[in-house]
Scaffold this motif. Structure first.
Motif, PDB file in Angstrom:
ATOM      1  N   LYS A   4     -26.504  14.373   7.531  1.00  0.00           N
ATOM      2  CA  LYS A   4     -25.822  15.595   7.084  1.00  0.00           C
ATOM      3  C   LYS A   4     -25.286  16.280   8.337  1.00  0.00           C
ATOM      4  CE  LYS A   4     -28.123  15.973   2.875  1.00  0.00           C
ATOM      5  NZ  LYS A   4     -27.229  15.617   1.859  1.00  0.00           N
ATOM      6  N   LYS A   5     -24.075  16.820   8.215  1.00  0.00           N
ATOM      7  CA  LYS A   5     -23.488  17.521   9.366  1.00  0.00           C
ATOM      8  C   LYS A   5     -23.054  18.924   8.960  1.00  0.00           C
ATOM      9  CE  LYS A   5     -19.204  16.911  11.227  1.00  0.00           C
ATOM     10  NZ  LYS A   5     -18.131  16.302  12.018  1.00  0.00           N
ATOM     11  N   ILE A   6     -23.531  19.908   9.691  1.00  0.00           N
ATOM     12  CA  ILE A   6     -23.138  21.293   9.421  1.00  0.00           C
ATOM     13  C   ILE A   6     -22.559  21.843  10.719  1.00  0.00           C
ATOM     14  CG2 ILE A   6     -24.047  23.615   8.912  1.00  0.00           C
ATOM     15  CD1 ILE A   6     -26.198  21.941   7.213  1.00  0.00           C
ATOM     16  N   GLY A  12     -19.879  29.732  20.347  1.00  0.00           N
ATOM     17  CA  GLY A  12     -19.652  28.318  20.618  1.00  0.00           C
ATOM     18  C   GLY A  12     -19.545  27.604  19.272  1.00  0.00           C
ATOM     19  N   VAL A  13     -18.797  26.492  19.271  1.00  0.00           N
ATOM     20  CA  VAL A  13     -18.694  25.708  18.021  1.00  0.00           C
ATOM     21  C   VAL A  13     -19.505  24.430  18.228  1.00  0.00           C
ATOM     22  CG1 VAL A  13     -17.108  24.496  16.464  1.00  0.00           C
ATOM     23  CG2 VAL A  13     -16.394  26.632  17.558  1.00  0.00           C
ATOM     24  N   TYR A  14     -20.396  24.129  17.304  1.00  0.00           N
ATOM     25  CA  TYR A  14     -21.232  22.930  17.481  1.00  0.00           C
ATOM     26  C   TYR A  14     -21.699  22.401  16.144  1.00  0.00           C
ATOM     27  CZ  TYR A  14     -24.899  26.506  17.059  1.00  0.00           C
ATOM     28  OH  TYR A  14     -25.684  27.555  16.627  1.00  0.00           O
ATOM     29  N   ASP A  15     -22.063  21.129  16.167  1.00  0.00           N
ATOM     30  CA  ASP A  15     -22.565  20.482  14.957  1.00  0.00           C
ATOM     31  C   ASP A  15     -24.095  20.481  14.948  1.00  0.00           C
ATOM     32  OD1 ASP A  15     -20.038  19.861  14.028  1.00  0.00           O
ATOM     33  OD2 ASP A  15     -20.008  17.897  15.032  1.00  0.00           O
ATOM     34  N   VAL A  16     -24.629  20.630  13.744  1.00  0.00           N
ATOM     35  CA  VAL A  16     -26.057  20.399  13.531  1.00  0.00           C
ATOM     36  C   VAL A  16     -26.130  19.127  12.694  1.00  0.00           C
ATOM     37  CG1 VAL A  16     -28.199  21.318  12.543  1.00  0.00           C
ATOM     38  CG2 VAL A  16     -26.448  22.905  13.433  1.00  0.00           C
ATOM     39  N   LEU A  17     -26.710  18.064  13.248  1.00  0.00           N
ATOM     40  CA  LEU A  17     -26.864  16.809  12.498  1.00  0.00           C
ATOM     41  C   LEU A  17     -28.301  16.719  12.008  1.00  0.00           C
ATOM     42  CD1 LEU A  17     -24.946  14.314  14.831  1.00  0.00           C
ATOM     43  CD2 LEU A  17     -24.066  15.627  12.904  1.00  0.00           C
ATOM     44  N   ILE A  18     -28.445  16.350  10.750  1.00  0.00           N
ATOM     45  CA  ILE A  18     -29.783  16.292  10.139  1.00  0.00           C
ATOM     46  C   ILE A  18     -29.967  14.913   9.497  1.00  0.00           C
ATOM     47  CG2 ILE A  18     -31.332  17.335   8.408  1.00  0.00           C
ATOM     48  CD1 ILE A  18     -29.188  19.774   8.610  1.00  0.00           C
ATOM     49  N   GLY A  19     -31.054  14.226   9.823  1.00  0.00           N
ATOM     50  CA  GLY A  19     -31.290  12.930   9.195  1.00  0.00           C
ATOM     51  C   GLY A  19     -32.212  12.059  10.032  1.00  0.00           C
ATOM     52  N   SER A  20     -32.280  10.816   9.635  1.00  0.00           N
ATOM     53  CA  SER A  20     -33.207   9.876  10.255  1.00  0.00           C
ATOM     54  C   SER A  20     -32.554   9.152  11.445  1.00  0.00           C
ATOM     55  CB  SER A  20     -33.598   8.883   9.153  1.00  0.00           C
ATOM     56  OG  SER A  20     -34.210   7.779   9.685  1.00  0.00           O
ATOM     57  N   GLY A  21     -33.346   8.813  12.456  1.00  0.00           N
ATOM     58  CA  GLY A  21     -32.881   7.964  13.554  1.00  0.00           C
ATOM     59  C   GLY A  21     -32.104   8.681  14.649  1.00  0.00           C
ATOM     60  N   LYS A 160     -27.429  32.525  23.225  1.00  0.00           N
ATOM     61  CA  LYS A 160     -26.785  31.379  23.890  1.00  0.00           C
ATOM     62  C   LYS A 160     -26.772  30.226  22.886  1.00  0.00           C
ATOM     63  CE  LYS A 160     -25.836  28.438  27.409  1.00  0.00           C
ATOM     64  NZ  LYS A 160     -24.537  28.422  28.080  1.00  0.00           N
ATOM     65  N   GLN A 161     -25.607  29.859  22.435  1.00  0.00           N
ATOM     66  CA  GLN A 161     -25.526  28.791  21.428  1.00  0.00           C
ATOM     67  C   GLN A 161     -25.672  27.420  22.092  1.00  0.00           C
ATOM     68  OE1 GLN A 161     -25.447  29.529  18.240  1.00  0.00           O
ATOM     69  NE2 GLN A 161     -25.000  31.717  18.456  1.00  0.00           N
ATOM     70  N   PRO A 162     -26.377  26.494  21.466  1.00  0.00           N
ATOM     71  CA  PRO A 162     -26.433  25.117  21.986  1.00  0.00           C
ATOM     72  C   PRO A 162     -25.077  24.434  21.786  1.00  0.00           C
ATOM     73  CG  PRO A 162     -27.472  25.231  19.829  1.00  0.00           C
ATOM     74  CD  PRO A 162     -27.086  26.649  20.176  1.00  0.00           C
ATOM     75  N   ILE A 163     -24.883  23.280  22.388  1.00  0.00           N
ATOM     76  CA  ILE A 163     -23.628  22.547  22.159  1.00  0.00           C
ATOM     77  C   ILE A 163     -23.812  21.466  21.085  1.00  0.00           C
ATOM     78  CG2 ILE A 163     -22.603  23.029  24.423  1.00  0.00           C
ATOM     79  CD1 ILE A 163     -23.452  20.163  25.275  1.00  0.00           C
ATOM     80  N   LEU A 164     -25.038  21.231  20.696  1.00  0.00           N
ATOM     81  CA  LEU A 164     -25.338  20.238  19.659  1.00  0.00           C
ATOM     82  C   LEU A 164     -26.786  20.428  19.211  1.00  0.00           C
ATOM     83  CD1 LEU A 164     -24.526  17.476  18.202  1.00  0.00           C
ATOM     84  CD2 LEU A 164     -25.562  16.322  20.178  1.00  0.00           C
ATOM     85  N   VAL A 165     -27.037  20.230  17.924  1.00  0.00           N
ATOM     86  CA  VAL A 165     -28.430  20.231  17.431  1.00  0.00           C
ATOM     87  C   VAL A 165     -28.663  18.911  16.691  1.00  0.00           C
ATOM     88  CG1 VAL A 165     -30.152  21.395  15.980  1.00  0.00           C
ATOM     89  CG2 VAL A 165     -28.365  22.758  17.117  1.00  0.00           C
ATOM     90  N   LEU A 166     -29.690  18.174  17.108  1.00  0.00           N
ATOM     91  CA  LEU A 166     -30.038  16.904  16.456  1.00  0.00           C
ATOM     92  C   LEU A 166     -31.406  17.067  15.787  1.00  0.00           C
ATOM     93  CD1 LEU A 166     -29.090  14.407  19.345  1.00  0.00           C
ATOM     94  CD2 LEU A 166     -27.713  14.994  17.320  1.00  0.00           C
ATOM     95  N   ALA A 167     -31.388  17.276  14.472  1.00  0.00           N
ATOM     96  CA  ALA A 167     -32.646  17.475  13.716  1.00  0.00           C
ATOM     97  C   ALA A 167     -33.048  16.149  13.081  1.00  0.00           C
ATOM     98  CB  ALA A 167     -32.451  18.558  12.665  1.00  0.00           C
ATOM     99  N   ASP A 168     -33.916  15.431  13.782  1.00  0.00           N
ATOM    100  CA  ASP A 168     -34.346  14.110  13.305  1.00  0.00           C
ATOM    101  C   ASP A 168     -35.512  14.276  12.329  1.00  0.00           C
ATOM    102  OD1 ASP A 168     -35.351  11.568  12.914  1.00  0.00           O
ATOM    103  OD2 ASP A 168     -34.904  10.931  14.964  1.00  0.00           O
ATOM    104  N   THR A 169     -35.276  13.946  11.073  1.00  0.00           N
ATOM    105  CA  THR A 169     -36.321  14.157  10.060  1.00  0.00           C
ATOM    106  C   THR A 169     -37.497  13.179  10.227  1.00  0.00           C
ATOM    107  OG1 THR A 169     -34.941  12.855   8.559  1.00  0.00           O
ATOM    108  CG2 THR A 169     -34.820  15.237   8.330  1.00  0.00           C
ATOM    109  N   ASP A 170     -37.304  12.092  10.972  1.00  0.00           N
ATOM    110  CA  ASP A 170     -38.434  11.175  11.245  1.00  0.00           C
ATOM    111  C   ASP A 170     -39.519  11.896  12.053  1.00  0.00           C
ATOM    112  OD1 ASP A 170     -36.935   9.219  10.051  1.00  0.00           O
ATOM    113  OD2 ASP A 170     -36.218   8.349  11.941  1.00  0.00           O
ATOM    114  N   ALA A 171     -39.078  12.851  12.885  1.00  0.00           N
ATOM    115  CA  ALA A 171     -40.042  13.550  13.744  1.00  0.00           C
ATOM    116  C   ALA A 171     -41.029  14.370  12.911  1.00  0.00           C
ATOM    117  CB  ALA A 171     -39.306  14.464  14.732  1.00  0.00           C
ATOM    118  N   LEU A 172     -40.641  14.690  11.668  1.00  0.00           N
ATOM    119  CA  LEU A 172     -41.545  15.495  10.833  1.00  0.00           C
ATOM    120  C   LEU A 172     -42.772  14.696  10.395  1.00  0.00           C
ATOM    121  CD1 LEU A 172     -38.845  17.295   8.647  1.00  0.00           C
ATOM    122  CD2 LEU A 172     -39.884  18.066  10.782  1.00  0.00           C
TER     123      LEU A 172
END
Ligand code: GLY
Length: 360
Positions: A4-6, A12-21, A160-172
């Motif tokens: 998923k990408k939000i 700042g403009v950046y993507d939050v990616l959510i998912g596995s791997g 301070k906005q990040p330039i990218l967020v990688l939310a790996d659901t495997d880490a949960l």
């Protein structure tokens, strides 16, 4: 399961990616957003043991020179002394303004790394790789960074906005039940303040069922992030709309302080804060009848219904230190129904009267 990408469009403009791997391929994703030569991975000892090598391997395979700063896990590390160590570490490793930090971990790591990025050389880029549920749905998105000082939590920091967020659901998968519950406090909050459908979805599951259903959990995380995105885009600097994210937090922070930050997690304290404020609001006719019972039943499903009964006067005193206070007023967030919220400005005296009106 697809990612998923939000996209967040703030200062700042950046993507939050959510998912596995995402973690094991983080180098490729980071490559798309920075031309840095060097990356400093900032993480705590627990997360480093679980994911440090995996992240560094992927970043190095993508061609980056990396170094790693590891600090002892826990809120007690989120202070000026660790921050100074991070600054010194970046300086010793000759980090320049075009290099980049990577926050690998939960809220403590993300907040402190973000503040190091905001302050080192007056600002360098940083990427968030949140590994806790709370960090994935809340603290990694929206650019609030900071540290604690003896006077209170998060009292020093920067937007301070990040330039990218990688939310790996495997880490949960490696989160303890306690940490999962902690994050669910914020998830229920999103449903209450902005989304009746999300709240209704949460009513259908239990903590155990959600942990076992990655697809639904991923959808829920994405729904939370998209609510947060909307709120942050409307009010990045927390002057109006963003205060809604504070539902349950004024009392929650006071409960945490009252219990000296031991034996009660942030999510549990926020849950108790939401429950108390809603019960009080219902007594005063400020929300729909039965809302507090509905909220309490939902909290119960996620093990967030706790039996603490701090004294209103003690809570009131602790609330005076709340950083959301403006002058003699406190902005109290009230939900009139699940999914509908507003802020009500109250004088400190009125707020104390409100607390003393014995809703719970
Ligand atoms: N965690 C509340 C906010 O980001 O405003």
């Amino acid at each position: 399961m697809s990612l998923k990408k939000i996209t967040v469009r703030a200062s700042g403009v950046y993507d939050v990616l959510i998912g596995s791997g995402l973690l094991e391929n983080c180098g490729e994703y980071v490559k798309n957003v920075t031309k840095a030569q060097k990356l400093a991975v900032i993480t705590d000892d627990n997360v480093d043991r679980l994911y440090g090598d995996k992240a560094v391997r992927s970043l190095e395979n993508a061609g980056y020179e990396t170094c790693r700063f590891v600090f002892p896990h826990g809120e007690a590390s989120k202070n000026s002394s660790t921050l100074i160590k991070i600054w010194d570490f970046l300086c010793e490793n000759h980090f320049t303004r075009t290099d980049c930090l990577v926050a690998l971990g939960g809220g403590v790591t993300g907040d402190m790394t973000g503040f190091a990025a905001a302050s080192y050389l007056r600002g360098i880029d940083f990427v968030q790789i949140p590994t806790s549920l709370l960090a994935q749905v809340d603290s990694s998105v929206g650019g609030k960074t900071g540290i604690d000082i003896p006077g209170g939590k998060n009292l020093v920091g920067a937007f301070k906005q990040p330039i990218l967020v990688l939310a790996d659901t495997d880490a949960l998968d490696t989160l303890t039940d306690e940490f999962f519950t902690d994050g669910m406090g914020e998830v229920v909050k999103y449903g209450m303040i902005k989304s009746a459908p999300l709240f209704e979805k949460l009513e259908k599951y239990t903590a155990e069922e959600l942990r076992d259903n990655k697809e639904v959990l991923t959808d829920i995380i994405a729904e939370c992030v998209s609510i947060k995105r909307d709120v942050v885009e409307a009010d990045e600097h927390d002057k109006g709309e963003r205060m809604l994210l504070n539902f349950g937090h004024t009392l929650g922070h006071s409960i945490e302080q009252y219990y000296n930050y031991t034996g009660i997690s942030h999510g549990m304290a926020v849950a108790k804060g939401m429950e108390m404020i809603t019960a009080l609001a219902e007594k005063q006719g400020m929300c729909s009848a039965g809302l507090s019972e509905k909220l309490a039943a939902c909290l119960e499903k996620y093990h967030l219904k706790i039996d603490v009964r701090p004294m209103p006067n003690e809570l009131g005193k602790a609330c005076l230190n709340d950083k959301k206070r403006s002058g003699g007023n406190i902005n109290v967030v009230i939900c009139s129904d699940a999914g509908t919220s507003s802020t009500v400005k109250m004088t400190v005296e009125k707020f104390m009267d409100f607390l003393n009106s014995k809703g719970t």
